[in-house]
Design an enzyme around this catalytic site. Sequence first.
Site, mmCIF file in Angstrom:
data_model
loop_
_atom_site.group_PDB
_atom_site.id
_atom_site.type_symbol
_atom_site.label_atom_id
_atom_site.label_comp_id
_atom_site.label_asym_id
_atom_site.label_seq_id
_atom_site.Cartn_x
_atom_site.Cartn_y
_atom_site.Cartn_z
ATOM 1 N N ASN A 255 -42.062 18.461 -17.939
ATOM 2 C CA ASN A 255 -42.256 17.331 -17.026
ATOM 3 C C ASN A 255 -43.723 16.882 -17.103
ATOM 4 O O ASN A 255 -44.627 17.684 -16.842
ATOM 5 C CB ASN A 255 -41.887 17.777 -15.607
ATOM 6 N N ASP B 227 -45.126 14.202 -15.463
ATOM 7 C CA ASP B 227 -45.563 13.339 -14.355
ATOM 8 C C ASP B 227 -47.026 13.569 -13.975
ATOM 9 O O ASP B 227 -47.747 12.633 -13.624
ATOM 10 C CB ASP B 227 -44.725 13.622 -13.090
ATOM 11 N N HIS B 228 -47.439 14.845 -14.056
ATOM 12 C CA HIS B 228 -48.795 15.176 -13.592
ATOM 13 C C HIS B 228 -49.881 14.641 -14.522
ATOM 14 O O HIS B 228 -51.031 14.503 -14.119
ATOM 15 C CB HIS B 228 -48.930 16.686 -13.378
ATOM 16 N N ARG C 88 -58.020 7.737 -11.977
ATOM 17 C CA ARG C 88 -59.128 6.887 -12.404
ATOM 18 C C ARG C 88 -58.706 5.426 -12.588
ATOM 19 O O ARG C 88 -59.531 4.572 -12.877
ATOM 20 C CB ARG C 88 -59.698 7.397 -13.732
ATOM 21 N N HIS D 30 -40.354 11.295 -13.998
ATOM 22 C CA HIS D 30 -39.710 10.860 -12.753
ATOM 23 C C HIS D 30 -40.268 9.481 -12.390
ATOM 24 O O HIS D 30 -41.449 9.357 -12.060
ATOM 25 C CB HIS D 30 -40.014 11.893 -11.653
ATOM 26 N N ARG E 95 -40.500 7.277 -9.815
ATOM 27 C CA ARG E 95 -40.275 7.262 -8.361
ATOM 28 C C ARG E 95 -40.251 5.843 -7.834
ATOM 29 O O ARG E 95 -40.839 4.936 -8.418
ATOM 30 C CB ARG E 95 -41.388 8.047 -7.655
ATOM 31 N N ARG F 212 -45.649 6.498 -7.918
ATOM 32 C CA ARG F 212 -46.925 7.170 -7.676
ATOM 33 C C ARG F 212 -47.510 7.844 -8.922
ATOM 34 O O ARG F 212 -48.689 8.118 -8.971
ATOM 35 C CB ARG F 212 -46.818 8.169 -6.527
ATOM 36 N N HIS F 213 -46.664 8.134 -9.915
ATOM 37 C CA HIS F 213 -47.262 8.666 -11.166
ATOM 38 C C HIS F 213 -46.782 7.862 -12.383
ATOM 39 O O HIS F 213 -47.493 6.983 -12.847
ATOM 40 C CB HIS F 213 -47.073 10.185 -11.320
ATOM 41 N N GLU G 285 -35.813 11.199 -14.491
ATOM 42 C CA GLU G 285 -35.386 11.523 -13.125
ATOM 43 C C GLU G 285 -35.491 10.277 -12.278
ATOM 44 O O GLU G 285 -36.524 9.588 -12.309
ATOM 45 C CB GLU G 285 -36.319 12.571 -12.517
ATOM 46 N N THR H 255 -43.376 16.542 -3.349
ATOM 47 C CA THR H 255 -42.552 16.683 -4.546
ATOM 48 C C THR H 255 -41.093 16.765 -4.094
ATOM 49 O O THR H 255 -40.826 16.787 -2.894
ATOM 50 C CB THR H 255 -42.981 17.946 -5.353
ATOM 51 N N THR H 256 -40.146 16.811 -5.047
ATOM 52 C CA THR H 256 -38.725 16.830 -4.682
ATOM 53 C C THR H 256 -38.419 18.121 -3.920
ATOM 54 O O THR H 256 -38.538 19.212 -4.463
ATOM 55 C CB THR H 256 -37.853 16.749 -5.956
ATOM 56 N N GLU I 260 -28.641 20.472 -12.428
ATOM 57 C CA GLU I 260 -29.915 21.176 -12.498
ATOM 58 C C GLU I 260 -30.075 21.884 -11.157
ATOM 59 O O GLU I 260 -30.081 21.248 -10.103
ATOM 60 C CB GLU I 260 -31.079 20.206 -12.740
ATOM 61 N N HIS J 218 -37.940 23.428 -10.966
ATOM 62 C CA HIS J 218 -38.783 23.243 -9.784
ATOM 63 C C HIS J 218 -39.563 24.498 -9.416
ATOM 64 O O HIS J 218 -38.990 25.540 -9.163
ATOM 65 C CB HIS J 218 -38.027 22.749 -8.545
ATOM 66 N N GLY J 219 -40.870 24.339 -9.438
ATOM 67 C CA GLY J 219 -41.767 25.413 -9.014
ATOM 68 C C GLY J 219 -41.874 26.578 -9.982
ATOM 69 O O GLY J 219 -42.456 27.610 -9.647
ATOM 70 N N GLY K 296 -42.894 21.485 -14.967
ATOM 71 C CA GLY K 296 -43.981 20.509 -15.007
ATOM 72 C C GLY K 296 -45.310 21.025 -14.502
ATOM 73 O O GLY K 296 -46.221 21.313 -15.277
ATOM 74 N N HIS K 297 -45.418 21.176 -13.200
ATOM 75 C CA HIS K 297 -46.708 21.414 -12.564
ATOM 76 C C HIS K 297 -47.432 22.628 -13.135
ATOM 77 O O HIS K 297 -48.625 22.561 -13.455
ATOM 78 C CB HIS K 297 -46.512 21.566 -11.042
HETATM 79 N N1 PXP Z 1 -36.721 19.314 -12.136
HETATM 80 C C1 PXP Z 1 -36.616 18.353 -11.187
HETATM 81 C C2 PXP Z 1 -35.274 17.738 -10.954
HETATM 82 C C3 PXP Z 1 -37.755 17.922 -10.464
HETATM 83 O O1 PXP Z 1 -37.629 16.953 -9.531
HETATM 84 C C4 PXP Z 1 -39.009 18.482 -10.778
HETATM 85 C C5 PXP Z 1 -40.237 17.994 -10.057
HETATM 86 O O2 PXP Z 1 -40.473 16.669 -10.349
HETATM 87 C C6 PXP Z 1 -39.063 19.462 -11.777
HETATM 88 C C7 PXP Z 1 -37.906 19.877 -12.426
HETATM 89 C C8 PXP Z 1 -40.359 20.090 -12.181
HETATM 90 O O3 PXP Z 1 -40.899 20.803 -11.113
HETATM 91 P P1 PXP Z 1 -42.339 21.469 -11.256
HETATM 92 O O4 PXP Z 1 -43.303 20.356 -11.488
HETATM 93 O O5 PXP Z 1 -42.531 22.155 -9.939
HETATM 94 O O6 PXP Z 1 -42.277 22.412 -12.422
#
Ligand code: PXP
Length: 239
Positions: free
Chosen positions: A7, A9-10, A18, A43, A45, A49-50, A70, A100-101, A151, A192-193, A214-215
């Site tokens: 992911n 997005d970050h 910036r 994602h 959104r 936002r990203h 997403e 976040t989601t 998922e 997620h996470g 992602g994060h």
């Molecule tokens: N999967 C889904 C469906 C998500 O919404 C997210 C967060 O955007 C992720 C995976 C990735 O989560 P993380 O950034 O916490 O790894």
Amino acid sequence: MKRLGVNIDHVATLRNARGEYHPDPYSTALQVVKMGADSVTIHLREDRRHINDLDAKKICKTKKVLVNLEISINEKIVNNALKIKPDYICLVPENRKEVTTEGGLNLVKYKKKLKIIIEKFKKNKIRTSLFINPSIKDVKLSKELNVDCVEIHTGKISNLVKSKKEYNKELNRIKNCSILANKLNIEVHAGHGLDYQTTKILAKIKEIEEFNIGHFIIGESIFDGLSKVIKKFKKIIKD
Ligand code: PXP
């Protein structure tokens, strides 16, 4: 063979800080695949936002990257996604105030709407997944909705592992949902996470075919570099 979706997005969040062009999510998408990722997740959104529309169009247009887009079930966003034509779509809940989601979709509340949306994506040959909580009821509802994949939201187990709390009950929930989904012919993903430790624990569930992370990947890259982090995750999900 389990797959890794990154992911990005970050990367867009960092760029937007910036208001300029660097770091570029499109170049990142190309790079992460070269480094070993099987796909990228973005994602789009409702508040943009990203990732923005231009990022999504550019990233989905290239044939060099498999893209998992997403989106929420908002009609405008769904129609937009049909125009952008990603390889995959993951439907997620969206709440404007969330960082976040925060959880899986409410399949009971949105069953009718989801059925229509999933049919539209199926007609367009887009692999579709539903972001769900690890609940047997939601797996059964996903089958009724005729979706390709689910998922499973791994936020809760990730927090338990990180805070060194008992996580076996949540792990069993995820395991049982994965087994049932697999039996029902629904492909299982997890996300997620996730960090190295929780991914290692979940990688033992043979029914999980794809991890979307992602994060932690982007954060850990500050210390270790993106390539090394991606390779480490690929090794974890392979072992
Ligand atoms: N999967 C889904 C469906 C998500 O919404 C997210 C967060 O955007 C992720 C995976 C990735 O989560 P993380 O950034 O916490 O790894």
